[in-house]
Design an enzyme around this catalytic site. Structure first.
Site, short mmCIF file in Angstrom:
data_model
loop_
_atom_site.label_atom_id
_atom_site.label_comp_id
_atom_site.label_asym_id
_atom_site.label_seq_id
_atom_site.Cartn_x
_atom_site.Cartn_y
_atom_site.Cartn_z
N LYS A 238 38.94 30.89 27.31
CA LYS A 238 39.34 31.29 28.66
C LYS A 238 38.71 32.63 29.02
CE LYS A 238 43.57 31.16 31.45
NZ LYS A 238 43.55 32.41 32.20
N HIS B 254 42.40 32.46 57.24
CA HIS B 254 43.77 32.05 56.93
C HIS B 254 43.84 31.29 55.60
CE1 HIS B 254 45.06 32.96 61.13
NE2 HIS B 254 43.84 32.55 61.40
N GLU C 199 41.10 42.64 38.11
CA GLU C 199 42.53 42.92 38.02
C GLU C 199 42.78 44.40 37.74
OE1 GLU C 199 43.47 38.49 36.13
OE2 GLU C 199 43.27 40.24 34.84
N SER D 73 42.20 35.20 26.74
CA SER D 73 43.55 34.84 26.30
C SER D 73 43.66 34.94 24.78
CB SER D 73 43.88 33.41 26.75
OG SER D 73 45.11 32.98 26.19
#
Length: 453
Positions: free
Chosen positions: A322, A186, A329, A316
């Site tokens: 970053k 959960h 993705e 980025s």
């Protein structure tokens, strides 16, 4: 541009002089401008192999003269060697049942064969795309057969890509086997597991999904070639079907067999929908894995930061340093596409009527798109993401020590209610379960360590 005039059943059509396609294709390329993409290479190969196999069968059955038949066979061999590929101009989504692509194939093969015979393109009085190249066939049995062959050929390249991922996951499962971490259910803290066991479970999921695809392949190996228009074999000579399918199996290297119920083969697209759903189920598992990796790698400060991901490129354009889970993705988006493709297949599978499913080109495009994405991207995902993952041992251990949920392991000794009270106190005070149990003298440090181990 210079033109020649070809004829079909509707009349005369101007065709570019150098084109190997004919009148039917000339009309069709005007009507079917949908995706802007030509049909898949495996469909071109599949159809060419079918036409070659049918010519062999027609010669052996005595309905096609050897001179014409051998010219057709030679033309197919030229195409299979890589020539005339640009002449297959019909888009991947075209006429119902794929008639336009069948005729594109018939016309190209016919005109190549005419030149082999010393004739000019379009001289169909000597060799005809319908009467000779399409002899003993219909779009209604050749396109479903070509669908199966094209999908099988693509799956031969897709299965090894899945195996690459399984190998990478197994490697990480072994590498991470000694790293304990807090489990989650959960999205909340749960009993500890190991990072290695998580990756082993991923490998099991992908292996099961691959096995389902392998089982679905068996249905695709059954083909309805020889059923012609409605599955009753009209206009085929005795023995044609057996010879044609055996020859097609030989030259394709696939384990093709005649579908016993040819009418079923034309009206039902169970085999294609079956393999599409198996591919979709693989995508569901892949999607879950990609999501888990993105969560585990989140941070590096404000997220979970349990694993490190390799930097394949800057994350980025504005935030220096970053690093994003870009490949995970990308896999998410691949999976979304596959799930959507399967929805298209499911709708198309029930979209036919009576003796023929006419939604074939759309179904084929969807399945080939899905397998193309998998065979192209899974090796990259495996090599450039999975293989480069690292474990953040300090964070993993810290989470286990700090999480009050590990009081669950003490519940058999001190009871559920007392364990629940300790859980709440740990959250309120920030003290670890170990510190609380020791300070309250509920268990010795040695007993606690034994239970946690």
């Amino acid at each position: 541009m210079e033109y020649r005039t070809d004829r079909d059943s509707l009349g005369e059509v101007k065709i570019p002089k150098d084109a190997y396609y004919g009148a039917f294709t000339g009309r069709a390329i005007i009507q079917y401008h949908v995706t802007g993409k030509r049909s898949h290479q495996h469909l071109i190969s599949a159809y060419t192999m079918i036409k070659r196999s049918c010519a062999v069968a027609n010669i052996k059955c005595g309905v096609l003269d050897k001179k014409s038949g051998n010219a057709i066979i030679s033309a197919c061999d030229k195409i299979l060697s890589g020539k005339f590929q640009d002449q297959f101009v019909i888009e991947e989504i075209n006429s119902g049942a794929g008639t336009a692509f069948n005729m594109n194939s018939n016309e190209v093969i016919c005109n190549v064969a005419l030149e082999i015979l010393g004739k000019k393109k379009g001289q169909n009085e000597f060799l005809h795309p319908n009467d000779h190249v399409n002899m003993s066939q219909s779009s209604n049995d050749t396109f479903p057969t070509a669908m199966h062959v094209a999908i099988l050929l693509n799956l031969k390249e897709t299965i090894p890509a899945i195996d690459v991922l399984i190998k990478s996951l197994n490697k990480k499962a072994k590498e991470f086997s000694g790293y304990k971490k807090i489990g989650r259910t959960h999205l909340m803290d749960a009993l500890p597991v190991t990072l290695g066991s998580e990756f082993a479970a991923y490998s099991t999921s992908i292996t099961k999904a691959k096995n389902s695809i392998t089982l679905a392949i068996k249905e695709l190996e059954l083909v309805g070639l020889g059923g012609t228009a409605v599955g009753n074999g009209a206009n085929t000579p005795r023995g044609f079907r057996k010879i044609a399918i055996a020859e097609l199996a030989r030259i394709s290297g696939l384990k093709l067999r005649p579908e016993q119920d040819m009418q079923h083969s034309l009206q039902s697209k169970f085999a294609v929908a079956n393999v599409s759903s198996a591919i979709r189920n693989l995508a569901l598992e892949l999607n879950k894995i990609a999501n888990d990796i993105r969560l585990m790698a989140s941070g590096p400060i404000a997220g979970l930061s349990e694993i490190g991901i390799p930097a394949v490129h800057a994350g980025s354009s504005i935030m220096p340093g970053k690093v994003n889970p870009s490949l995970a993705e990308c896999l998410n988006m691949v999976c979304f596409g596959i799930i959507g493709n399967d929805t298209a297949v499911a709708n198309a599978a029930q979209g036919g009527q009576f003796e023929l499913n006419v939604m074939l080109p759309g179904m084929l495009k969807a399945v080939l798109d899905s397998t193309d994405m998998l065979k192209n991207f899974l090796p990259i995902f495996s090599r450039n993401l999975i293989d480069g993952l690292s474990a953040n041992e300090a964070r993993l251990q810290q989470n286990i020590e700090k999480s009050p949920v590990i009081v669950t392991l003490l519940a058999p000794k001190i009871g559920y209610q007392k364990s629940a009270d300790l859980f709440k106190e740990s959250l309120k005070t920030g003290k670890t379960i170990r510190e609380l149990v020791t300070s309250k003298k509920l268990l010795s440090d040695k007993e606690i360590s034994a239970l946690f181990k």
